[in-house]
Design a protein around this motif. Structure first.
Motif, short mmCIF file in Angstrom:
data_model
loop_
_atom_site.label_atom_id
_atom_site.label_comp_id
_atom_site.label_asym_id
_atom_site.label_seq_id
_atom_site.Cartn_x
_atom_site.Cartn_y
_atom_site.Cartn_z
N ASP A 1 0.85 -1.18 0.00
CA ASP A 1 0.00 0.00 0.00
C ASP A 1 0.89 1.23 0.00
O ASP A 1 1.95 1.24 0.63
N VAL A 2 0.47 2.26 -0.69
CA VAL A 2 1.18 3.53 -0.67
C VAL A 2 0.46 4.43 0.32
O VAL A 2 -0.73 4.72 0.16
N VAL A 3 1.18 4.83 1.37
CA VAL A 3 0.60 5.63 2.45
C VAL A 3 1.23 7.02 2.41
O VAL A 3 2.45 7.16 2.45
N LEU A 4 0.39 8.02 2.32
CA LEU A 4 0.82 9.41 2.39
C LEU A 4 0.79 9.81 3.86
O LEU A 4 -0.27 9.85 4.47
N THR A 5 1.96 10.07 4.44
CA THR A 5 2.03 10.40 5.86
C THR A 5 1.96 11.89 6.12
O THR A 5 1.48 12.31 7.16
N ASP A 6 2.44 12.71 5.20
CA ASP A 6 2.40 14.17 5.36
C ASP A 6 2.49 14.80 3.97
O ASP A 6 3.42 14.51 3.22
N PRO A 7 1.54 15.69 3.63
CA PRO A 7 1.60 16.30 2.31
C PRO A 7 2.70 17.35 2.17
O PRO A 7 3.06 17.70 1.05
N GLY A 8 3.21 17.85 3.27
CA GLY A 8 4.25 18.86 3.18
C GLY A 8 3.66 20.22 2.85
O GLY A 8 2.44 20.41 2.84
N PRO A 9 4.50 21.19 2.55
CA PRO A 9 4.02 22.56 2.31
C PRO A 9 3.35 22.76 0.94
O PRO A 9 2.59 23.69 0.75
N ARG A 10 3.62 21.89 -0.01
CA ARG A 10 3.09 22.05 -1.37
C ARG A 10 1.91 21.09 -1.59
O ARG A 10 1.99 20.13 -2.35
N VAL B 1 -0.28 15.02 -8.01
CA VAL B 1 0.33 13.69 -8.15
C VAL B 1 -0.67 12.61 -7.74
O VAL B 1 -0.79 11.58 -8.41
N VAL B 2 -1.40 12.85 -6.65
CA VAL B 2 -2.43 11.89 -6.22
C VAL B 2 -3.47 11.73 -7.32
O VAL B 2 -3.91 10.61 -7.62
N SER C 1 -8.69 14.50 -4.77
CA SER C 1 -7.27 14.28 -4.54
C SER C 1 -6.74 15.20 -3.45
O SER C 1 -5.97 14.79 -2.59
N LYS C 2 -7.17 16.47 -3.48
CA LYS C 2 -6.74 17.42 -2.45
C LYS C 2 -7.30 17.01 -1.10
O LYS C 2 -6.60 17.09 -0.08
N ALA C 3 -8.54 16.56 -1.06
CA ALA C 3 -9.14 16.11 0.20
C ALA C 3 -8.38 14.92 0.76
O ALA C 3 -8.10 14.86 1.97
N ARG C 4 -8.01 13.99 -0.09
CA ARG C 4 -7.27 12.82 0.37
C ARG C 4 -5.87 13.21 0.84
O ARG C 4 -5.36 12.67 1.82
N ALA C 5 -5.24 14.16 0.16
CA ALA C 5 -3.90 14.58 0.55
C ALA C 5 -3.90 15.29 1.90
O ALA C 5 -2.96 15.15 2.67
N THR C 6 -4.95 16.04 2.19
CA THR C 6 -5.00 16.76 3.45
C THR C 6 -5.46 15.89 4.61
O THR C 6 -5.38 16.32 5.75
N GLN C 7 -5.93 14.69 4.35
CA GLN C 7 -6.36 13.77 5.40
C GLN C 7 -5.26 12.80 5.78
O GLN C 7 -5.53 11.71 6.27
N PRO D 1 -2.50 10.79 7.80
CA PRO D 1 -2.04 9.70 6.97
C PRO D 1 -3.21 8.99 6.28
O PRO D 1 -4.22 8.73 6.89
N ALA D 2 -3.03 8.73 5.01
CA ALA D 2 -4.07 8.11 4.20
C ALA D 2 -3.45 7.13 3.22
O ALA D 2 -2.37 7.38 2.69
N VAL D 3 -4.16 6.04 2.97
CA VAL D 3 -3.72 5.08 1.96
C VAL D 3 -4.14 5.63 0.61
O VAL D 3 -5.33 5.84 0.36
N ILE D 4 -3.17 5.88 -0.24
CA ILE D 4 -3.44 6.46 -1.56
C ILE D 4 -3.74 5.36 -2.56
O ILE D 4 -4.70 5.44 -3.31
N LEU D 5 -2.91 4.33 -2.58
CA LEU D 5 -3.10 3.20 -3.48
C LEU D 5 -2.90 1.91 -2.69
O LEU D 5 -2.11 1.87 -1.75
N GLY D 6 -3.57 0.86 -3.10
CA GLY D 6 -3.44 -0.41 -2.41
C GLY D 6 -3.23 -1.56 -3.37
O GLY D 6 -3.53 -1.47 -4.57
N ASP D 7 -2.70 -2.65 -2.83
CA ASP D 7 -2.49 -3.90 -3.59
C ASP D 7 -1.61 -3.70 -4.82
O ASP D 7 -1.95 -4.14 -5.92
#
Length: 91
Positions: free
Chosen positions: A16-25, A32-33, A44-50, A52-58
């Protein structure tokens, strides 16, 4: 007759690809999401701001590492975790 159990070992464990912190940009990361998932820019912006979130799985390990590299290039903190691993929690 005895029952026999076999453990099948896969060469490629799903990741799984986990986004832990979107950073300043955040918008760069959201783009990219969007490119990776096919979601709308708004979703995509909502998911990035939430994070840690799983972006892609399997995904295969190679595909997960490529997605993590794309997110990191956009300024985010991301990691590829084996499918059974727990994503980090907010602390």
């Amino acid at each position: 007759m005895a029952d026999e159990y076999f453990l099948l070992v896969c060469d490629d464990v799903p990741h799984d690809v986990v986004l832990t912190d979107p950073g300043p940009r955040v918008l760069d990361v959201a783009q990219v999401v969007r490119r990776l998932t096919g979601l709308s820019l708004w979703s995509s912006k909502a998911r990035a701001t939430q994070a840690p979130a799983v972006i892609l799985g399997d995904l295969s390990q190679e595909a997960a590492e490529a997605a993590v590299a794309a997110l990191r290039d956009a300024g985010a903190c991301a990691e590829a975790l084996e499918h059974n691993a727990k994503p980090p929690t907010r602390g």
